[in-house]
Design an enzyme around this catalytic site. Structure first.
Site, PDB file in Angstrom:
ATOM      1  N   LEU A 233      -6.364   7.677  -2.993  1.00  0.00           N
ATOM      2  CA  LEU A 233      -5.870   6.662  -3.914  1.00  0.00           C
ATOM      3  C   LEU A 233      -5.582   5.400  -3.112  1.00  0.00           C
ATOM      4  O   LEU A 233      -5.190   5.467  -1.943  1.00  0.00           O
ATOM      5  CB  LEU A 233      -4.584   7.129  -4.608  1.00  0.00           C
ATOM      6  CG  LEU A 233      -4.682   8.347  -5.524  1.00  0.00           C
ATOM      7  CD1 LEU A 233      -3.304   8.718  -6.047  1.00  0.00           C
ATOM      8  CD2 LEU A 233      -5.643   8.097  -6.672  1.00  0.00           C
ATOM      9  N   ASP A 234      -5.782   4.244  -3.745  1.00  0.00           N
ATOM     10  CA  ASP A 234      -5.468   2.983  -3.092  1.00  0.00           C
ATOM     11  C   ASP A 234      -3.980   2.921  -2.760  1.00  0.00           C
ATOM     12  O   ASP A 234      -3.159   3.605  -3.370  1.00  0.00           O
ATOM     13  CB  ASP A 234      -5.825   1.798  -3.999  1.00  0.00           C
ATOM     14  CG  ASP A 234      -7.313   1.737  -4.310  1.00  0.00           C
ATOM     15  OD1 ASP A 234      -8.102   2.249  -3.494  1.00  0.00           O
ATOM     16  OD2 ASP A 234      -7.669   1.195  -5.373  1.00  0.00           O
ATOM     17  N   ARG A 235      -3.638   2.060  -1.824  1.00  0.00           N
ATOM     18  CA  ARG A 235      -2.258   1.940  -1.334  1.00  0.00           C
ATOM     19  C   ARG A 235      -1.251   1.741  -2.479  1.00  0.00           C
ATOM     20  O   ARG A 235      -0.190   2.369  -2.493  1.00  0.00           O
ATOM     21  CB  ARG A 235      -2.170   0.771  -0.338  1.00  0.00           C
ATOM     22  CG  ARG A 235      -0.766   0.532   0.210  1.00  0.00           C
ATOM     23  CD  ARG A 235      -0.750  -0.621   1.212  1.00  0.00           C
ATOM     24  NE  ARG A 235       0.592  -0.862   1.691  1.00  0.00           N
ATOM     25  CZ  ARG A 235       1.188  -0.191   2.672  1.00  0.00           C
ATOM     26  NH1 ARG A 235       0.538   0.779   3.275  1.00  0.00           N
ATOM     27  NH2 ARG A 235       2.422  -0.473   3.051  1.00  0.00           N
TER      28      ARG A 235
ATOM     29  N   THR B  30      -1.709   2.431  -5.692  1.00  0.00           N
ATOM     30  CA  THR B  30      -1.891   3.379  -6.783  1.00  0.00           C
ATOM     31  C   THR B  30      -1.097   4.638  -6.462  1.00  0.00           C
ATOM     32  O   THR B  30      -1.217   5.184  -5.367  1.00  0.00           O
ATOM     33  CB  THR B  30      -3.375   3.739  -6.962  1.00  0.00           C
ATOM     34  OG1 THR B  30      -4.128   2.559  -7.202  1.00  0.00           O
ATOM     35  CG2 THR B  30      -3.566   4.702  -8.127  1.00  0.00           C
TER      36      THR B  30
END
Length: 203
Positions: free
Chosen positions: A44-46, A48
């Site tokens: 997951l993105d930072r 998210t």
């Protein structure tokens, strides 16, 4: 399964980084006296938050990697976007590639990799929409790129045109569904919204 908080990288982004989710999981197992090589199956993105699957050894990692590749792991997300979508549910099938004008940004590109996102509008709030989304593919920034391409960027996602918001990026991985790689038992794992994102359900 780990419920990733906002503002944490899934993997270390440089050699001396020790505050990634992978580092935290490894430290947890070490503190419990469990010897294993914890490896995230997806990322997951930072900014998210939400559910991330970790494999504890090479065999389960190989099986789960193959399940992800063959679309046997279902991931569902919640997002709040700027604007109200014209369709209550739809599928976005647009290839995604790197943006040569920016080091980290992605964009819809005819020469990019296949990317498929399904969405349903849960409710509209003034000039915002709460969406539930599921992925068939897992390209970098996929949901963010697809929604921005439609003209409905995620609230707080300034990289892709979203309105700046004091609560940050309104994207959360709410659940994953998969079959256990060893016992073959079906699982649906829910990841509650972290404290800093609970406002999303009441916006």
């Amino acid at each position: 399964m780990v419920n990733k908080p906002t503002g944490v990288d899934t993997h270390p982004s440089h050699e001396n980084q020790h505050d990634s989710l992978s580092n935290f999981v490894a430290s947890y197992f070490e503190s419990q006296g469990v010897k294993c090589r914890a490896h995230p199956i997806h990322r997951l993105d930072r900014d998210t938050s939400g559910a991330v699957i970790f494999a504890k050894h090479h065999l389960s990692q190989a099986i789960l990697d193959r399940m992800l590749q063959h679309k046997h792991i279902k991931r569902t997300y919640l997002a709040i976007v700027n604007g109200q979508l014209q369709k209550n549910h739809d599928t976005i099938s647009k290839p995604i590639g790197k943006d040569r004008h920016h080091p980290t940004r992605r964009r819809v590109s005819p020469n990019g990799q296949t990317a498929v996102t399904h969405y349903t509008v849960v409710k509209n709030i003034n000039n915002l929409s709460l969406l539930e989304l599921s992925l068939e593919t897992g390209r970098t920034h996929q949901i963010r790129v697809h929604l921005s391409h439609l003209g409905y960027p995620i609230l707080g996602d300034t990289l892709y045109g979203g309105t700046k918001d004091p609560n940050g990026q309104a994207l959360h991985a709410k659940s994953v569904q998969f079959v256990h790689p060893i016992s073959e038992e079906p699982f649906t794992i829910l990841a509650p919204l972290p404290k800093e994102k609970r406002w999303m359900l009441f916006a």
